[in-house]
Design an enzyme around this catalytic site. Structure first.
Site, mmCIF file in Angstrom:
data_model
loop_
_atom_site.group_PDB
_atom_site.id
_atom_site.type_symbol
_atom_site.label_atom_id
_atom_site.label_comp_id
_atom_site.label_asym_id
_atom_site.label_seq_id
_atom_site.Cartn_x
_atom_site.Cartn_y
_atom_site.Cartn_z
ATOM 1 N N CYS A 84 0.809 -0.744 0.161
ATOM 2 C CA CYS A 84 0.552 0.538 0.247
ATOM 3 C C CYS A 84 1.299 1.232 -0.472
ATOM 4 C CB CYS A 84 -1.209 0.052 1.201
ATOM 5 S SG CYS A 84 -2.318 1.447 1.703
ATOM 6 N N CYS A 120 -10.387 12.834 -43.085
ATOM 7 C CA CYS A 120 -10.390 14.363 -42.049
ATOM 8 C C CYS A 120 -8.669 14.306 -41.706
ATOM 9 C CB CYS A 120 -10.829 12.766 -40.745
ATOM 10 S SG CYS A 120 -9.721 11.932 -40.991
#
Length: 501
Positions: free
Chosen positions: A238, A448
């Protein structure tokens, strides 16, 4: 008969529309349908890359083709924001003429000698932190839980404790938390283990533990075994504990990893998983230390130390706790490539090659899970996707993986484990004597110019635009990087044949 181009554009439209679905809890579109079509479940399957599963939900005649009403779209909550999902168009687009066959696959897998009904676990976090939550997940089909880390102390938590990273229309590609271990007492958590094992004896309970010294690691191991845990997971990882010498402070120190693993082993006969921190260069080093000290397997990865979303007016990052913040743990889809890299490192390491790994980090879909399994994980764990979408994602995880295995000629999860490892090689072993030029499908091109912009500004200036506004390749400049393939929104560019340089 539809052209290939129209079919391809349909796929893109379906992806766009389903990404707009809010995945509502109360399924108003399904409720509104006068024909009982499973609209919400179908859209959810599409969202989680389970196309065949979506088609299965539409087996038999599809009344949408004849329906002139739009009550399902009128009920769509997305319409309250901008525009409803084009439900009829989506369902008609994916309807298959062939009735799907049933899958004959075995999802059973094994981690450290413990048999699991499928590979899917809740990872140690808020998603598995009390009886009611875990019981609901078990009922829905999750094989097990790595229960939220328990310790001898109850941490003081902050508010708020979460933040997320956004990109374009996606509100949640990365996630940050600064939450610590369980905020329930040890005795409360032990009682949850007892109840879960009594009520769900065939589900697998992984007890994640965190001690502050060797004695606590030994005591915790003994207590969780007595309470009914099947496996112990040592939280060495952690990244945001408020005290020193905890979590990733341990995981980056091989000597502490070994000492606390030995201490845990003194307290239990259960299999032990050592949960590794990614806040390190070589995860193999502490992983080997854990295995040599008595661990049976590895869990990886935990969250990555991070700072997220600096407010440029208040000059504080998120989550903002009374005007301040801190380094926290980063998770979500964006960390998946990092997790896969660490897992591959360990699986290619001779000392860890045959060690079971329970993988996690950015898993949302069955495809994500299959990638972890293909790199050697026998089980996988999920948190962030559940926080965003709920336990219900298990339906498409199970169904999608089952369909993939069946269609790939694989009879079980076990046959998939590690299949991708042999195709990841050192960079000096890659083919550097040939090139694959991009292949352009003019019929799909929408002019595009995205490929041109990316190639000129971020590539090798190998494209020019013709009078029709379509790209033309200059092979003398093209190096075959295929950036153009990745940026084309119309899927009009694909890899071409590989030829010798």
């Amino acid at each position: 008969m539809e052209s290939v181009v129209e079919e391809k554009y349909k796929e893109i439209t379906v992806q766009t529309q389903t990404s707009n679905c809010l995945l509502c809890h109360d399924t108003p579109c399904t409720d509104a349908c006068p024909y009982g079509v499973q609209i919400a479940d179908t859209l959810r399957s599409l969202r989680f890359e389970n196309m065949k599963g979506a088609q299965r939900k539409l087996s038999g005649p599809l009344p949408c083709t004849e329906c002139e009403e739009t009550v399902c779209m009128s009920a769509c909550n997305r319409g309250k924001i901008d525009a409803p999902v084009e439900i009829k168009s989506v369902l008609c687009s994916i309807k298959s003429e062939q009735e799907p066959e049933e899958d004959q696959v075995d999802l059973t897998t094994n981690v450290c000698g413990v048999t699991c009904e499928n590979p899917f676990f809740l990872s140690s976090s808020v998603v598995g932190s009390n009886y009611e939550m875990v019981a609901k997940a078990f009922e829905m089909g999750w094989a097990g839980v790595a229960f939220k880390t328990v310790g001898m102390f109850v941490p003081k938590e902050v508010s708020p404790r979460f933040d997320c990273l956004k990109k374009e229309s996606n509100p949640f590609i990365g996630f940050k938390n600064i939450e610590q271990i369980s905020d329930h007492t040890l005795e409360e958590n032990l009682e949850v283990f007892r109840r879960l094992k009594k009520d769900y004896p065939n589900k697998v309970i992984i007890a994640s533990i965190m001690g502050q010294n060797e004695e606590e690691w030994t005591t915790l191991a003994s207590l969780v075994e007595e309470a009914g845990a099947d496996i112990i997971e040592c939280n060495f990882s952690c990244p945001h504990m408020s005290g020193h010498g905890l979590g990733s402070d341990v995981g980056t120190n091989p000597e502490l990893v070994a000492a606390y693993t030995r201490a845990t082993r003194r307290g239990t006969s259960l299999p032990i998983l050592a949960k590794m921190t990614p806040n390190i260069t070589n995860m193999e080093v502490p992983a080997i230390a854990a295995i040599e000290a008595g661990a049976d397997g590895i869990a990886a990865i935990n969250t990555i130390k991070s700072i997220m979303n600096i407010d440029l007016e208040q000059f504080v990052s998120g989550p903002v706790v009374d005007g301040k913040s801190s380094v926290g743990g980063y998770s979500g889809k964006a960390v998946k490539p990092i997790a896969l890299r660490f897992i591959q490192d360990m699986k290619q390491c001779e000392a860890l090659r045959n060690v079971d790994i329970s993988g996690m980090g950015g898993i949302e879909t069955w495809r994500d899970a299959a990638e972890f399994i293909a790199l050697g994980c026998s089980t996988i764990q999920v948190t962030t996707a559940i926080m965003q979408y709920g336990y219900r994602i298990i339906d498409d995880l199970i169904e999608g993986l089952s369909i993939y295995l069946a269609e790939s000629g694989l009879g079980s999860v076990e046959e998939l484990i590690g299949k991708a490892l042999y195709n990841i090689v050192p960079t000096d072993q890659l083919n550097r004597h040939s090139i694959s030029y991009p292949k352009f499908d003019r019929s799909k091109c929408v002019s595009c110019g995205r490929c041109y912009l990316s190639c000129y500004d971020g590539g090798h200036q190998a494209l020019v635009m013709n009078e029709k506004g379509q790209p033309v390749l200059n092979p003398k400049k093209c190096v075959g990087c295929q950036l153009c393939v990745k940026v084309c929104p119309a899927q009009a560019i694909s890899p071409g044949l590989r030829i010798e340089k």
